[in-house]
Enzyme design. Structure first.
Site, short mmCIF file in Angstrom:
data_model
loop_
_atom_site.label_atom_id
_atom_site.label_comp_id
_atom_site.label_asym_id
_atom_site.label_seq_id
_atom_site.Cartn_x
_atom_site.Cartn_y
_atom_site.Cartn_z
N ASN A 154 0.95 -1.26 0.09
CA ASN A 154 0.03 -0.03 0.05
C ASN A 154 0.93 1.13 0.16
OD1 ASN A 154 0.71 -0.63 2.45
ND2 ASN A 154 -1.24 -0.01 3.49
N GLU A 251 4.85 -4.84 11.99
CA GLU A 251 3.61 -3.88 11.68
C GLU A 251 2.64 -4.62 10.97
OE1 GLU A 251 3.46 -1.04 13.00
OE2 GLU A 251 5.65 -0.57 13.52
N CYS A 285 -3.54 0.10 6.93
CA CYS A 285 -3.54 -0.67 8.13
C CYS A 285 -4.34 -0.21 8.98
CB CYS A 285 -2.27 -1.13 8.26
SG CYS A 285 -1.15 0.06 8.45
N GLU A 459 7.62 1.48 14.71
CA GLU A 459 8.50 2.60 13.72
C GLU A 459 8.42 3.84 13.94
OE1 GLU A 459 6.79 0.72 10.01
OE2 GLU A 459 8.87 0.15 9.93
P1 NDP Z 1 1.15 -9.79 3.21
O1 NDP Z 1 1.29 -10.17 4.55
O2 NDP Z 1 0.61 -10.76 2.06
O3 NDP Z 1 2.80 -9.71 2.58
C1 NDP Z 1 3.50 -8.82 3.08
C2 NDP Z 1 5.00 -8.99 2.73
O4 NDP Z 1 5.53 -10.17 3.29
C3 NDP Z 1 5.04 -9.29 1.20
O5 NDP Z 1 6.22 -8.40 0.69
C4 NDP Z 1 4.91 -10.56 0.95
O6 NDP Z 1 5.46 -10.93 -0.22
C5 NDP Z 1 6.06 -10.95 2.32
N1 NDP Z 1 5.49 -12.46 2.67
C6 NDP Z 1 4.71 -13.32 2.48
N2 NDP Z 1 4.74 -14.39 3.16
C7 NDP Z 1 6.05 -14.38 3.61
C8 NDP Z 1 6.91 -15.38 4.03
N3 NDP Z 1 6.41 -16.59 4.62
N4 NDP Z 1 8.20 -14.96 4.53
C9 NDP Z 1 8.42 -13.71 4.20
N5 NDP Z 1 7.85 -12.87 3.53
C10 NDP Z 1 6.50 -13.22 3.13
O7 NDP Z 1 0.40 -8.35 3.38
P2 NDP Z 1 0.12 -7.41 2.11
O8 NDP Z 1 1.20 -7.09 1.04
O9 NDP Z 1 -1.13 -8.21 1.37
O10 NDP Z 1 -0.20 -5.99 2.79
C11 NDP Z 1 -1.56 -6.13 3.43
C12 NDP Z 1 -1.21 -6.14 4.89
O11 NDP Z 1 -0.39 -5.50 5.46
C13 NDP Z 1 -2.55 -6.01 5.63
O12 NDP Z 1 -2.91 -6.73 6.51
C14 NDP Z 1 -2.43 -4.77 6.27
O13 NDP Z 1 -3.10 -4.21 7.55
C15 NDP Z 1 -0.91 -4.68 6.57
N6 NDP Z 1 -0.14 -3.44 6.79
C16 NDP Z 1 0.14 -3.13 7.86
C17 NDP Z 1 0.73 -1.77 8.05
C18 NDP Z 1 1.30 -1.34 9.49
O14 NDP Z 1 2.23 -0.53 9.35
N7 NDP Z 1 0.95 -1.87 10.59
C19 NDP Z 1 0.91 -1.02 7.02
C20 NDP Z 1 0.45 -1.41 5.67
C21 NDP Z 1 -0.13 -2.44 5.62
P3 NDP Z 1 4.55 -11.17 -1.48
O15 NDP Z 1 3.39 -10.13 -1.28
O16 NDP Z 1 5.52 -10.69 -2.65
O17 NDP Z 1 4.10 -12.50 -1.53
#
Ligand code: NDP
Length: 485
Positions: A154, A251, A285, A459
């Site tokens: 995002n 996060e 998020c 953060e």
């Molecule tokens: P995901 O949890 O699907 O993915 C996050 C990242 O982790 C991606 O780069 C993903 O790679 C990677 N990833 C996935 N599986 C693994 C693994 N087993 N080991 C290591 N890395 C892995 O989240 P989204 O990208 O769909 O983002 C949305 C989510 O993020 C929402 O739940 C939102 O709330 C949260 N979010 C939290 C924020 C905060 O600061 N608290 C801010 C913004 C979002 P890939 O996608 O390439 O598979």
């Protein structure tokens, strides 16, 4: 002709763009049209190895520089980002589909804020002197070493900087893996850091899906993992990091409460609910997606909310008049549409929106549900789209208990003109990042992060320094050593 969003190569390692087309191709789709604008390739094991080994090596000399020298480089990078804000904002819009109206003020600019803020702190990171009679203890704040950053889709520029800036300020190096959905922007951050004078290898970016993230997290050379992502991914990554006893910052997601008391200024409360649900088309998020409205003002609140939501301009994200963009992917659009159907099935009332917008791209109308109850799926699960649930409440005690009845704990907000009540309520809410008469402000000076399932660590602010450094304590004896034998 190559699209302007196509990067020179997929990865940025040791000061240069690197390609390895043996990796799985990752198409980059522009969410406003569905058109493929670029292709990158997931990192192969050889690329992962290059990224980790060069970052490990570069860190030693970086940590030996003075904090002031490191800070100067970060601040120069902040200046470059601001000078190129327009170009970087256009790229952020291609990467995510978010409207330029937003990206011009929220992405490269907030990344630059982080680089400037942590650049400013870098020279002031010191330990303390603890007198012990004739002896003393001193402490040294040391870098952790090699850090891994893994981003969500995002805020690709902001996340790359929120993780990179404090890591580098403390003398660490970083290997950053963006979400496969938004691989473009972090490459620019790496390029700009190099241009600002950062040594090659100190901030590497590699592409890939979960398995590349997994390879980074489990590598024994890695000292810390900072993830922005969903709770299920967070649990996996935290567990993998724990096996190697690594430091973590998590996060994660939320289902945050926004509580509006009947003495609140209605227009400000409506503005807070709009900012907390529809900015970035709801893909934030910390969004306050459970909007608790005290019964006496419910219909007035809903009427004003529907009226103002009707002013959203859905359209070409590159047109600065557009104030509401598409979902990041077709998949995310379908997930959100599924939740909207679930809300209807479970008996919530659609106040506005409630469907896909009739136009190309992955647009969903900003949607408000009223008469939502605590047990409905749309009130319990993170949707990550433009879907606001309005719930009624009567008393302060009741709303606090209901607001806290969730596994999440990222954010919370209160609108009221009674300041004693505002502080009393915020004091009882189980959330890390809270707001009074506002919603979703995230300045770099303020700590950001969640409690409960929403995360570990913070953060931004001086708090982030604690999560990217460790303290060495040294006891200094001036006299003789006494021993039992
Ligand atoms: P995901 O949890 O699907 O993915 C996050 C990242 O982790 C991606 O780069 C993903 O790679 C990677 N990833 C996935 N599986 C693994 C693994 N087993 N080991 C290591 N890395 C892995 O989240 P989204 O990208 O769909 O983002 C949305 C989510 O993020 C929402 O739940 C939102 O709330 C949260 N979010 C939290 C924020 C905060 O600061 N608290 C801010 C913004 C979002 P890939 O996608 O390439 O598979």
């Amino acid at each position: 002709m190559t699209h302007p969003a196509q990067p020179k190569a997929s990865h940025f390692i040791n000061g240069e763009y690197v390609e390895d087309t043996a990796g799985t191709p990752i198409p980059v789709i522009y969410a406003a049209t569905g058109e493929q604008i670029a292709t990158v390739y997931a990192a192969t094991p050889a690329i992962v190895e290059q990224a980790l080994s060069t970052a490990k090596e570069a860190q030693k000399a970086w940590a030996k520089m003075t904090g002031t020298e490191r800070g100067r480089i970060l601040r120069r990078a902040a200046d470059i980002m601001r000078e190129r804000n327009h170009e970087l904002s256009v790229l952020e819009t291609y990467d995510t589909g978010k409207p330029l109206q937003e990206t011009l003020v929220a992405d490269a600019t907030s990344g630059a804020d982080a680089l400037e803020y942590f650049g400013g702190l870098a020279g002031s990171l010191t330990g303390e002197h603890i007198p012990m009679g004739e002896d003393w203890v001193y402490t040294v704040r040391e870098a952790l070493g090699l850090c891994v950053g893994i981003g969500a889709w995002n805020y690709p520029t902001q996340i790359a900087c929120w993780k990179g800036a404090p890591a580098l300020a403390c003398g660490n190096s970083m290997v950053f893996k963006p979400s496969e959905t938004t691989p473009l922007c972090a490459l620019k951050v790496a390029e700009i850091l190099l241009e600002a004078g950062a040594p090659a290898g100190i901030y590497n970016v590699i592409q890939g899906m979960g398995e590349v993230g997994g390879a980074l997290v489990t590598d024994p050379r890695v000292d810390k993992v900072s993830l922005t992502g969903s709770v299920p991914t967070g649990k996996k990554v935290y567990a993998a990091a724990a096996a190697g006893m690594k430091h973590v910052t998590m996060e994660l997601g939320g289902k945050s409460p926004l509580i509006i008391f009947d003495d609140a200024d209605i227009d400000n409360a409506v503005g807070g609910a709009i900012n907390g649900n529809f900015y970035s088309s709801g893909q934030v998020c910390s969004n306050g997606t459970r909007v608790f409205v005290q019964k006496g003002i419910k219909e007035k609140f809903l009427a004003r909310l529907a009226e103002r939501t009707g002013n959203a301009i859905l359209g070409d994200p590159m047109d600065e008049a557009t104030s509401f963009g598409p979902m990041v992917t077709v998949n995310q659009m379908n997930i959100v549409l599924g939740y909207i159907e679930k809300g209807k099935e479970e008996g919530a009332r659609v106040v506005c929106g409630g469907a896909r917008a009739d136009m190309p791209g992955y647009y969903i109308q900003p949607t408000v549900f009223a008469d939502v109850t605590d047990d409905m799926t749309i009130a319990r699960e993170e949707i990550f789209g433009p879907v606001m649930s309005v719930l009624d409440f009567e008393t302060e005690e009741e709303v606090v208990a209901r607001a806290n009845d969730t596994e999440f704990g990222l954010s919370a907000g209160v609108f009221t003109n009674d300041f004693s009540r505002a502080h009393r309520v915020i004091g009882q809410l189980e959330a890390g990042s809270c707001f009074i008469n506002s919603y979703n402000d995230a300045p770099v000076e303020a700590p950001f992060g969640g409690v409960k399932a929403s995360g570990v660590g913070r953060e931004n602010s001086k708090e982030a320094i604690k999560h990217f450094s460790q303290v060495k304590s040294v006891y200094v004896r001036m006299g003789d050593v006494e021993a039992a034998f």
